[in-house]
Design an enzyme around this catalytic site. Structure first.
Site, PDB file in Angstrom:
ATOM      1  N   CYS A  59      35.821   5.674  15.089  1.00  0.00           N
ATOM      2  CA  CYS A  59      35.000   5.695  16.291  1.00  0.00           C
ATOM      3  C   CYS A  59      33.564   6.094  16.017  1.00  0.00           C
ATOM      4  O   CYS A  59      32.701   5.916  16.855  1.00  0.00           O
ATOM      5  CB  CYS A  59      35.595   6.651  17.315  1.00  0.00           C
TER       6      CYS A  59
ATOM      7  N   THR B   6       0.840  -1.194   0.000  1.00  0.00           N
ATOM      8  CA  THR B   6       0.000   0.000   0.000  1.00  0.00           C
ATOM      9  C   THR B   6       0.880   1.251   0.000  1.00  0.00           C
ATOM     10  O   THR B   6       1.858   1.328   0.730  1.00  0.00           O
ATOM     11  CB  THR B   6      -0.917  -0.016   1.229  1.00  0.00           C
TER      12      THR B   6
END
Lengths: 277, 389
Positions: free
Chosen positions: B324, B236
């Site tokens: 990091c 949908t």
């Protein structure tokens, strides 16, 4: 975004004991700029009492690396060298109210710098990397270090080892090696808990496992030689397959089938037989 | 303190006009466009209007636009379409600097037995065109090469590649997620077979994307189910977001003619200011062929996450290619593919602007950045005089 504690944030934004000690009695240096973090620890040691009177650091790294360095220098001050060596990476993390799992290697780096500095002061040989077999080539981690950190922190999975040492966090090639180190390390205590022997599988689990092994371990190697394999059916312990591509009519196909059978016997059940259609 | 948002290659602010257009469809007009009744069925027309607006931005035909849920879905769909419609071919050519939506999917297919060629780039991030030519063979089903790089903003010569592939029976897909809305794209003249885009990179909301598929070729759907999108993408429709994307596309047309140059000037001012005020800084990537809104700057001897968190204290939002911040322990695959030294990769910061960026915001960054870099360098054991590599 990492979930840092307020203490980590504070230690990162306002780190304590930053800088060099020009006439330091001991210097410990770990990590490298290539790996993404590095720590240089400077200690001033009173000869008479054997106490650490001052500690400073320089760190290249992320917020938790800087915070761990700051915590380390706070923790070691006014301690004798033997007392200082009692400080574990867990103590560093605890001092900061904890570190995210993936950042525990920052606390390990702090502990290593401390060991290196004290070893230098005592004139002990600084442990060379070559001493242990290099397991993780991406981050220069030896099997010895993996074993040590695993024991100190009770680590049992490869992911935990990666979080604490970075090993296995690069190309991932060494993950089976880390797995082997861990099973070797912990098998002694585990043998008594769970009896060895293949796990009893339901039929559905067995079918799924056989499919997975053929898909992930058998097919790629056959395809590399322009062959292929199709799993036709599984009736009890009888696995029926069809060889395709270059495997069709290959003189070695019997050997191939025997090899697949051996693999399935090892990984699924000793009763497995493999046949072609 | 106001947030200074310079991370527009990650996502953008939903334009208030876009949101206003969407709201009725999140409230009273909640029907299903597939329904027979007017209440739902009337929405079908709104979807087609949005499709026409998006087609207009790309100079495509509305029938060539398929709405999807995101850029990643568009990329995955495009790649699978090439393989499904060319079942005998087992070779894909892509680049080392693609977005994970293409790169990781290619690696996945590599493990499934497909042959994947990853084209290298040079130190400016430019593509090795000669290797592309050499890698093409009768087994090649698809060439998938991004339009513009999300990390550096470097724009690839899509036109030239399309020319190279024309008439060879090889499908050409481009991930244009970072380019659509920032660069003019004319699919009348640009001979790509498939093009991916994502709504939230051009001031529409998250959760909506589109795939352009040139008319005349075969198409095999990736998500299979109902008849939506002419049976090319089941499920949908995300009605409100599709309408939002249509509006965003219409707004982007205006941006391309009027404001792109202004954004580019702000970016250049930021870049020049940082180069002038911080030592040991380098710009990553080909500055001649670059998105107007992106700059990727390396601050040597400091680590990117630390810079970002210091900037965060001033509510300045940017991103980094450092290890990091990557979620893995490896730093940016894009900068490494370009051969940027590790010292510079770890300290790389990406600023990406938008039409909402103001001169005052750029001034504020230029005001705080030198202090942040100086302080972090004082913390660092590396740098001038103390370099121990």
């Amino acid at each position: 975004m990492w979930e840092y504690t307020d203490k980590v944030k504070e230690a990162f934004l306002k780190p304590q004991n930053v800088g060099e000690i020009p006439d330091a009695d001991a210097v410990g240096e770990v990590g490298s700029i290539v790996c993404g973090d590095a720590l240089k620890l400077f200690l001033k040691i009173d000869k008479a009492s054997g106490k650490i009177t001052d500690a400073k650091f320089q760190t290249f790294g992320c917020a938790s690396a800087i915070a761990s360095s700051s915590a380390l220098t706070e923790l070691v001050k006014d301690k004798t060298l033997d007392e200082a060596l009692e400080i574990s990476n867990i103590d560093i993390a605890d001092y900061l109210g904890g570190l995210p799992d993936q950042k525990m290697h920052c606390s390990v780096m702090g502990r290593e710098a401390l060991e290196a500095a004290i070893a230098q002061y005592r004139g002990q040989p600084v442990r060379q990397k070559e001493e242990g077999r290099l397991v993780c080539k991406c981050f220069d981690v030896t099997g010895e270090k993996i074993r040590k950190v695993a024991v100190e922190n009770h680590l049992t999975t490869v992911d935990e080892i990666t979080n604490f040492t970075k090993a296995g966090g690069g190309c991932g090639e060494c993950r089976p090696d880390i797995e082997a180190i861990l099973s070797d390390l912990w098998s002694v205590s585990r043998v008594h808990e769970t009896p060895a022997g293949p796990r009893k599988l339901t039929n559905l689990q067995k079918i799924a496992l056989i499919q997975e092994i053929i898909e992930t371990q058998v097919r790629p190697s056959l395809q590399a030689d322009n062959g292929d394999i199709e799993l036709i059916d599984i009736e009890g312990d009888k696995v029926i397959v069809a060889l395709r591509g270059m495997c069709t009519g290959c003189l070695m196909s019997d050997v191939t089938i025997k090899g697949i059978q051996a693999k399935l016997r090892e990984l699924v059940s000793a009763a497995i037989t493999v046949e072609t259609r | 303190m106001q947030t200074i948002y310079l991370d527009n290659n990650a996502t953008t602010r939903t334009d208030p006009d876009v949101l206003a257009e969407m709201l009725p469809y999140l409230a009273d007009l909640y029907g299903n466009p597939s329904s027979m009744h007017t209440f739902g069925g009337q929405l079908h027309k709104k979807i087609e209007e949005a499709r026409a607006k998006l087609a207009d931005l790309l100079k495509a035909d509305p029938s060539e636009i398929i709405f999807t849920s995101c850029g990643t879905e568009s990329d995955n769909t495009a790649i699978m379409n090439a393989l499904e419609t060319h079942p005998r071919k087992r070779h894909i050519i892509t680049t080392r600097v693609e977005h994970p939506a293409v790169l990781n999917f290619s690696q996945h297919l590599g493990r499934k037995g497909y042959r994947i060629t990853y084209l290298p780039v040079n130190d400016a991030g430019r593509l090795d065109m000669e290797m592309l030519t050499r890698s093409l063979d009768d087994d090649t089903a698809l060439v998938t090469i991004m339009f513009a790089n999300n990390e550096t903003g470097v724009v690839f010569p899509i036109d030239e590649i399309a020319g190279l592939l024309e008439g060879r029976g090889i499908l050409f897909h481009t991930d244009a997620v970072q380019a659509v809305g920032k660069l003019p794209i004319d699919l009348n003249t640009l001979k790509v077979d498939m093009l991916s885009l994502s709504g939230h990179k051009l001031h529409a909301p998250k959760g909506i994307g589109a795939l352009y598929v040139r008319r005349g070729g075969r198409f095999y759907p990736y998500i299979i189910g109902g008849h939506q999108e002419m049976s090319r993408r089941a499920g949908t429709e995300n009605v409100a977001s599709i309408i939002g994307l249509g509006k965003a596309a219409a707004l982007a047309r205006g941006f391309l003619t009027e404001e792109a140059a202004a954004v580019s000037r702000l970016r250049d001012r930021l870049e020049a200011g940082l180069l002038g005020s911080c030592p040991d800084v380098r710009i990553n990537g080909d500055t001649k062929n670059r998105l107007p809104n992106t700059t990727n700057i390396s601050f040597e001897y400091v680590e990117g996450e630390a810079i970002l968190l210091r900037l965060n204290e001033y509510q300045i939002c940017a991103s980094s290619g450092s290890a990091c911040t990557s979620g893995s322990l490896e730093p940016s695959h894009v900068l490494r593919a370009m051969g940027v030294p590790y010292t510079a990769v770890h300290g790389s910061i990406r600023f990406s602007l938008s039409r909402f960026t103001t001169g005052e915001e750029i001034d504020r960054v230029l005001q705080v950045m030198p202090g942040i870099i100086r302080e972090l360098r004082q913390l660092s054991p590396f740098g001038r005089g103390s370099l121990t590599l």
